[in-house]
Design a protein around this motif. Structure first.
Motif, PDB file in Angstrom:
ATOM      1  N   GLU A 142      10.564   1.714  -6.546  1.00 44.22           N
ATOM      2  CA  GLU A 142       9.169   1.922  -6.961  1.00 44.22           C
ATOM      3  C   GLU A 142       9.074   2.459  -8.397  1.00 44.22           C
ATOM      4  O   GLU A 142       8.029   2.359  -9.029  1.00 44.22           O
ATOM      5  N   LEU A 143      10.186   3.025  -8.909  1.00 46.11           N
ATOM      6  CA  LEU A 143      10.211   3.433 -10.320  1.00 46.11           C
ATOM      7  C   LEU A 143      10.689   2.282 -11.203  1.00 46.11           C
ATOM      8  O   LEU A 143      10.134   2.031 -12.273  1.00 46.11           O
ATOM      9  N   ARG A 144      11.714   1.576 -10.736  1.00 53.54           N
ATOM     10  CA  ARG A 144      12.253   0.455 -11.520  1.00 53.54           C
ATOM     11  C   ARG A 144      11.175  -0.578 -11.815  1.00 53.54           C
ATOM     12  O   ARG A 144      11.128  -1.139 -12.895  1.00 53.54           O
ATOM     13  N   THR A 145      10.311  -0.829 -10.829  1.00 53.57           N
ATOM     14  CA  THR A 145       9.306  -1.879 -10.995  1.00 53.57           C
ATOM     15  C   THR A 145       8.310  -1.536 -12.117  1.00 53.57           C
ATOM     16  O   THR A 145       7.639  -2.421 -12.637  1.00 53.57           O
ATOM     17  N   ARG A 146       8.260  -0.229 -12.535  1.00 50.20           N
ATOM     18  CA  ARG A 146       7.343   0.119 -13.643  1.00 50.20           C
ATOM     19  C   ARG A 146       8.092   0.410 -14.946  1.00 50.20           C
ATOM     20  O   ARG A 146       7.484   0.472 -16.005  1.00 50.20           O
ATOM     21  N   GLY A 147       9.411   0.615 -14.872  1.00 50.58           N
ATOM     22  CA  GLY A 147      10.201   0.735 -16.106  1.00 50.58           C
ATOM     23  C   GLY A 147      10.200   2.106 -16.750  1.00 50.58           C
ATOM     24  O   GLY A 147      10.668   2.272 -17.867  1.00 50.58           O
ATOM     25  N   PHE A 148       9.653   3.114 -16.048  1.00 50.81           N
ATOM     26  CA  PHE A 148       9.694   4.481 -16.586  1.00 50.81           C
ATOM     27  C   PHE A 148       9.660   5.479 -15.433  1.00 50.81           C
ATOM     28  O   PHE A 148       9.337   5.125 -14.290  1.00 50.81           O
ATOM     29  N   ARG A 149      10.021   6.712 -15.759  1.00 47.49           N
ATOM     30  CA  ARG A 149       9.850   7.800 -14.778  1.00 47.49           C
ATOM     31  C   ARG A 149       9.472   9.067 -15.538  1.00 47.49           C
ATOM     32  O   ARG A 149       9.658   9.158 -16.755  1.00 47.49           O
ATOM     33  N   MET A 150       8.926  10.025 -14.802  1.00 48.48           N
ATOM     34  CA  MET A 150       8.503  11.274 -15.424  1.00 48.48           C
ATOM     35  C   MET A 150       9.676  12.268 -15.405  1.00 48.48           C
ATOM     36  O   MET A 150      10.157  12.638 -14.337  1.00 48.48           O
ATOM     37  N   LYS A 151      10.115  12.655 -16.592  1.00 49.25           N
ATOM     38  CA  LYS A 151      11.176  13.665 -16.687  1.00 49.25           C
ATOM     39  C   LYS A 151      10.487  15.015 -16.862  1.00 49.25           C
ATOM     40  O   LYS A 151       9.844  15.288 -17.881  1.00 49.25           O
TER      41      LYS A 151
ATOM     42  N   VAL B 229       0.820  -1.227   0.000  1.00 50.46           N
ATOM     43  CA  VAL B 229       0.000   0.000   0.000  1.00 50.46           C
ATOM     44  C   VAL B 229       0.850   1.272   0.000  1.00 50.46           C
ATOM     45  O   VAL B 229       0.325   2.363  -0.203  1.00 50.46           O
ATOM     46  N   ALA B 230       2.183   1.119   0.190  1.00 48.46           N
ATOM     47  CA  ALA B 230       3.070   2.292   0.140  1.00 48.46           C
ATOM     48  C   ALA B 230       3.552   2.577  -1.282  1.00 48.46           C
ATOM     49  O   ALA B 230       4.159   3.617  -1.542  1.00 48.46           O
ATOM     50  N   LEU B 231       3.293   1.651  -2.215  1.00 48.21           N
ATOM     51  CA  LEU B 231       3.698   1.860  -3.619  1.00 48.21           C
ATOM     52  C   LEU B 231       2.902   3.002  -4.237  1.00 48.21           C
ATOM     53  O   LEU B 231       1.699   3.123  -3.986  1.00 48.21           O
ATOM     54  N   PRO B 232       3.533   3.822  -5.077  1.00 47.38           N
ATOM     55  CA  PRO B 232       2.742   4.840  -5.787  1.00 47.38           C
ATOM     56  C   PRO B 232       1.733   4.177  -6.724  1.00 47.38           C
ATOM     57  O   PRO B 232       2.070   3.234  -7.433  1.00 47.38           O
ATOM     58  N   ALA B 233       0.492   4.651  -6.692  1.00 48.24           N
ATOM     59  CA  ALA B 233      -0.504   4.178  -7.657  1.00 48.24           C
ATOM     60  C   ALA B 233      -0.137   4.745  -9.027  1.00 48.24           C
ATOM     61  O   ALA B 233      -0.287   4.085 -10.048  1.00 48.24           O
ATOM     62  N   GLU B 234       0.335   6.005  -9.025  1.00 40.17           N
ATOM     63  CA  GLU B 234       0.868   6.616 -10.257  1.00 40.17           C
ATOM     64  C   GLU B 234       1.988   7.577  -9.851  1.00 40.17           C
ATOM     65  O   GLU B 234       2.029   8.051  -8.734  1.00 40.17           O
TER      66      GLU B 234
ATOM     67  N   GLY C  31      -0.626  -1.056 -14.341  1.00 41.63           N
ATOM     68  CA  GLY C  31      -1.514  -0.448 -13.349  1.00 41.63           C
ATOM     69  C   GLY C  31      -1.530   1.064 -13.436  1.00 41.63           C
ATOM     70  O   GLY C  31      -2.588   1.700 -13.373  1.00 41.63           O
ATOM     71  N   GLU C  32      -0.352   1.663 -13.602  1.00 36.55           N
ATOM     72  CA  GLU C  32      -0.283   3.129 -13.712  1.00 36.55           C
ATOM     73  C   GLU C  32      -0.888   3.593 -15.033  1.00 36.55           C
ATOM     74  O   GLU C  32      -1.662   4.549 -15.073  1.00 36.55           O
TER      75      GLU C  32
ATOM     76  N   ALA D  87      -3.132   2.210 -16.729  1.00 31.82           N
ATOM     77  CA  ALA D  87      -4.591   2.012 -16.689  1.00 31.82           C
ATOM     78  C   ALA D  87      -5.296   3.199 -16.036  1.00 31.82           C
ATOM     79  O   ALA D  87      -6.437   3.530 -16.396  1.00 31.82           O
ATOM     80  N   ILE D  88      -4.636   3.834 -15.075  1.00 35.46           N
ATOM     81  CA  ILE D  88      -5.227   5.015 -14.420  1.00 35.46           C
ATOM     82  C   ILE D  88      -5.355   6.153 -15.433  1.00 35.46           C
ATOM     83  O   ILE D  88      -6.396   6.814 -15.532  1.00 35.46           O
ATOM     84  N   TYR D  89      -4.283   6.362 -16.239  1.00 36.87           N
ATOM     85  CA  TYR D  89      -4.338   7.433 -17.246  1.00 36.87           C
ATOM     86  C   TYR D  89      -5.375   7.117 -18.327  1.00 36.87           C
ATOM     87  O   TYR D  89      -6.083   8.002 -18.799  1.00 36.87           O
ATOM     88  N   ARG D  90      -5.472   5.835 -18.703  1.00 36.94           N
ATOM     89  CA  ARG D  90      -6.455   5.434 -19.717  1.00 36.94           C
ATOM     90  C   ARG D  90      -7.874   5.691 -19.204  1.00 36.94           C
ATOM     91  O   ARG D  90      -8.711   6.258 -19.910  1.00 36.94           O
ATOM     92  N   ALA D  91      -8.146   5.273 -17.946  1.00 33.00           N
ATOM     93  CA  ALA D  91      -9.492   5.449 -17.376  1.00 33.00           C
ATOM     94  C   ALA D  91      -9.842   6.932 -17.296  1.00 33.00           C
ATOM     95  O   ALA D  91     -10.939   7.347 -17.696  1.00 33.00           O
TER      96      ALA D  91
END
Length: 625
Positions: free
Chosen positions: A597-606, A160-165, A476-477, A479-483
């Motif tokens: 928490e960024l590595r597990t999604r494979g991208f970050r916001m620059k 539950v400490a992971l960023p949802a986005e 998961g992240e 999907a939030i932007y898509r929704a």
């Protein structure tokens, strides 16, 4: 001295009407060390065929403290399980015998499609249920089942400490709490309550997550909730079993300790029952209990309408569901009717549903119907229970849920296990004990709106067959932007189509990074009321709305825009906003210099360039560059 000890042991045995020959000698020698209640526990263990636990016990005077500690653990295991260890061992023997025989739990049952409500996002029916759900929310309590760590995701913290986005960095727990608080506010405004009701929030934790969950709450001031609003209930583990006779297994590293493993999230029912909270809620006039799991960032978009279905359809049990393709790897919600007249509506795992249908006169098994989907909706493990009937049922069962056992056998003879096993139970199996008169239904919500769990690590997600959901931090992240993009499209905004990109070996659709606080838009009607004129958002854009009264009027966005407002500040946003924006930058999940928490999604916001405006005073404002 030795004879005095022997005398006291003899007296203990005669008082208990026990023949010394029936008891392990090592235990008999040590009896005088034990309190009467510990001797009662010893008697229970011997009666249950657990004498092997004492085989290695040395003479009195050697490791006596450890012997007493052993009984402290036994006392705890005994008190934590409904009916005590005697019930646990009895249930285990029955389930292990069934497992060895290969007994089919569905023998005698015929499956059929249960009754439920299929919702279509944004239509009048959906809007009606959403409004009913928001009205009803002040009579609800929320229960989060959060006993798990993020190891399966390649993350060492609690899930539950992971960023949802990562546009705003909002973690799952913050998202859930802010959603409940937004519901609380909206519900009291709809009912014109003079003193708004506080919605209780319970989190079931485990030994693994309890301290870290508490720390996450305390170090963030409970994300805006009152600390008294939140209750943590800690789930305990159950004893492991070493063979088909349900002999309790000793810990390989400590011969004075019974090995334990988690019992499963079905424990939430007995924990709620024994906590006394259910009666407190009933006395406060609450009607509903909503159960949800720890890493689905879309869930609260589906809650208002689903709660509305429960209220308007008077369901005792409402399972949230999504449309599933036939044979898709997600359980199907099914009505099972037994030849003896019993019937229940429960989740049947996908690998059991197809053979069950074939065995009961459906030669095609689990097949798609004319809608293109299986008529058995996909269970997403979120439940809404009506509080009155729930208390009534738990008073009968003590919160015990039908269990299962899943031993890993060494070979086909099924006589010995590769490693110890234990009984398990699942939250969604609660309806198995309900009477036929119980009103059990489901609510089907569009998958894009309701379901994007984060449960697979990058390696496992990359192996998922093309076209199947990845269920990773990456998907998961996105999907939030898509929704959020779909919702704004439905509200009349022109949102540019996504592009496909590959992160951590997974091809995903990258929509504009649109996110908002739950207080900005909880229901479709509310979001629609905050958008007017010709609004457009380009694919490379980022939009974060952090405040209640932000109105989008003729906004053309091509870049990054972040708006923060306090309650009482009303901001109209319009005109053309263009900047270099934020770029979704690919990263290597093996690069340990980057946060997990960024590595597990494979991208970050620059964050190249963007416009961020903060309104920290009440009043009316306009943002038109």
């Amino acid at each position: 001295m030795a004879s005095a000890t022997a005398d006291s042991v003899a007296k203990i045995l005669s008082d208990l009407n026990i023949n010394a020959g029936d008891w392990p000698l090592n235990l008999v020698k040590n009896l005088h060390l034990l309190h009467p209640d510990q001797i009662e526990l010893a008697k229970m263990l011997v009666d249950l065929g657990q004498s092997h636990l004492f085989q290695h016990w040395p003479e009195p005077g050697v490791e006596d403290e450890q012997k007493k500690a052993f009984f402290a653990q036994v006392a705890k295991l005994n008190s934590n399980y409904p009916g005590g260890l005697a019930s646990y061992v009895k249930n285990a023997r029955e389930l292990l015998a069934d497992s060895k025989e290969g007994k089919n739990p569905y023998d005698g049952f015929t499956p059929s499609v249960p009754t439920g409500e299929v919702l279509s996002f944004g239509d009048n029916n959906f809007i009606k249920f959403e409004e009913a759900g928001v009205k009803e929310a002040q009579n609800a309590a929320f229960v989060l089942v959060a006993g798990g760590l993020g190891e399966r995701l390649g993350y060492n913290g609690i899930k539950v400490a992971l960023p949802a986005e990562t546009t705003t960095g909002t973690c799952f727990l913050q998202l859930y709490i802010e959603s409940i608080l937004a519901l609380q506010g909206a519900s009291s405004r709809l009912s014109h309550a003079t003193s708004p009701k506080v919605i209780p929030f319970v989190i079931m934790t485990s030994d693994d997550t309890h301290a870290r969950t508490l720390d996450l709450l305390e170090s963030n001031s409970y994300f805006g909730m009152k600390p008294t609003q939140v209750h943590l209930l800690k789930q305990e583990k159950v004893a492991c079993l070493e063979d088909n006779d349900a002999r309790l297994a000793l810990d390989p590293h400590d011969k004075y300790k019974i090995q334990t493993k988690p019992h499963g999230h079905g424990d939430v029912h007995s924990l709620l029952y024994s906590s006394g909270l259910l009666n407190v809620w009933r006395d406060a006039g609450l009607r509903w209990v909503l159960f949800f799991q720890d890493t689905n960032g879309l869930l609260f978009k589906a809650i208002p309408a689903s709660l509305g279905v429960s209220a308007l359809k008077h369901y005792h049990v409402n399972s949230l569901a999504v449309q599933r393709k036939a044979k898709e790897a997600i359980g199907g919600i099914t009505r099972l009717t037994h030849s003896d007249g019993r019937s229940m509506v429960i989740n049947v795992e996908y690998n059991q549903l197809d053979p069950l249908l074939r065995a009961t006169g459906h030669p095609d098994g689990d097949a798609n119907c004319e809608t293109g989907y299986s008529p058995f909706p996909g269970n997403i493990n979120q439940l809404i229970l009506e509080l009155g009937p729930y208390i009534e049922e738990l008073t009968k069962t003590g919160g015990a849920i039908k269990e299962f056992v899943n031993p890993k056998y060494k070979d086909a003879s099924k006589t010995s296990f590769k490693s110890s096993t234990r009984l398990e139970c699942m939250m969604q199996d609660y309806p198995k004990t309900l009477p036929p008169s119980a009103r059990v239904g489901f609510t089907v919500i569009d998958t894009w709106l309701a379901y994007a769990p984060v449960k697979n690590n990058p390696e496992d997600a990359a192996k998922v067959p093309k076209g199947n959901p990845y269920h990773s931090a990456t998907s998961g992240e996105m999907a939030i932007y898509r929704a959020n993009s779909h919702i704004l499209q439905k509200a009349g905004v022109q949102v540019e189509d996504p592009v496909k990109q590959v992160f951590n070996g997974q091809e995903v659709e990258v929509w504009p990074r649109i996110t908002w606080k739950p207080i900005w838009g909880l229901t479709f009607a509310e979001i629609k009321s905050k958008v007017s004129g010709n609004c457009s958002i380009s694919q490379r854009s980022t939009l974060a709305l952090k405040g209640r009264s932000i109105l989008l009027q003729n906004l053309s966005l091509d870049g990054a825009l972040i708006i923060n407002t306090v309650d009482g500040a009303k901001v109209k946003v319009g005109g053309s906003i263009q900047n270099k924006g934020w770029i979704v930058e690919s990263i290597d999940y093996k690069d340990t210099s980057i946060a997990e928490e960024l590595r597990t999604r494979g991208f970050r916001m620059k964050k190249v360039e963007g416009l961020e405006e903060t309104y920290n005073q009440p009043g009316e404002f306009s943002l038109k560059p």
